[in-house]
Design a protein around this motif. Sequence first.
Motif, PDB file in Angstrom:
ATOM      1  N   ARG A 269      54.974  78.351  28.560  1.00  0.00           N
ATOM      2  CA  ARG A 269      54.369  77.182  27.924  1.00  0.00           C
ATOM      3  C   ARG A 269      55.040  76.904  26.576  1.00  0.00           C
ATOM      4  O   ARG A 269      55.321  75.750  26.227  1.00  0.00           O
ATOM      5  CB  ARG A 269      52.875  77.435  27.727  1.00  0.00           C
ATOM      6  N   GLY A 274      54.851  73.386  24.737  1.00  0.00           N
ATOM      7  CA  GLY A 274      53.410  73.204  24.865  1.00  0.00           C
ATOM      8  C   GLY A 274      52.643  74.100  23.922  1.00  0.00           C
ATOM      9  O   GLY A 274      53.201  75.034  23.320  1.00  0.00           O
ATOM     10  N   ALA A 279      47.392  77.543  27.251  1.00  0.00           N
ATOM     11  CA  ALA A 279      47.991  78.474  28.208  1.00  0.00           C
ATOM     12  C   ALA A 279      46.967  79.435  28.799  1.00  0.00           C
ATOM     13  O   ALA A 279      47.027  79.765  29.986  1.00  0.00           O
ATOM     14  CB  ALA A 279      49.120  79.260  27.544  1.00  0.00           C
TER      15      ALA A 279
END
Length: 301
Positions: A269, A274, A279
């Motif tokens: 991630r 991200g 996550a």
Amino acid sequence: MNIAVASGKGGTGKTTVAVNLAASYAMQGLPVTLVDCDVEEPNAHLFVDARWQVRSLCGVPVPAIDPDRCLGESCRRCVEACRFKALAMLGGELLVFAELCHGCGLCELVCPAGVVGTASRPVGEVRQGVASCHVHGETCHMAFRDGVLRVGEAMATPLIKAVKRTAEDANATSHAGYGVTLWDCPPGTACATINALDGADFVVLVAESTAFGLHDLRLAVGLVRHLGLPHGIVINRFGMGDDRVATWAASEGIDVLGRLPFSLEAASRNAGGGLLLDASHDLEAAYRDLGARLLEKGIRS
């Protein structure tokens, strides 16, 4: 509350911690300003949706000499006074090396002929805007500031100061004084880091539990102690390496504020730009607990 996120070395996950901690606060409804002070390599914007509203050039003052009125070799006072070797006399002509100038203005003060004026040399760009973060299908917003150092520029400190100044009023409307400003500082212990740490209420030192990580963490702890700043340690990618950082922290009486667990999902991630809050619930809880502990320290101080 001004929270500086720093590290003794690069690659420990300092920016990851700063961005996810800011997003965690924002998701809880706190007014947050995220400031990327690592102007040589700003990357916090890669993890959020940043919308820049204001872009402005940052410059430093440099001497502007009137060659027709300069006394030349018969004087040399400005050359002798400059501690940064930004001025030189060659063939009776005064040369200005603007890249070496620190803008102290001493040359203007000592010039008996009053021929030294002031010009400006751009060192980079300050960006101001808003960042949006998406966690579990919800969206939160925060004020966002960063700076981009001019390619080839050696002095990062004037730009760091300019970026921090733009964030001073970002939390003016904070509720009950609980507005949070997070400074993502440059790694290491040099001038850029010292300037980024200036004015911090608390310093979060992000460390990895490896031999190199502990070595550079000791340097960072030495710096914040010298500056008299309250601090604690966050062990990132917990589960990798060994217990050397926690053992050393205990021997030094330094709080370990959090242990952020490592997982392949989190690594994937993060590599994709991200947020780790999205996550796993374990990481979301870890950041929420870390944020709560930091706010408690701010209240106590």
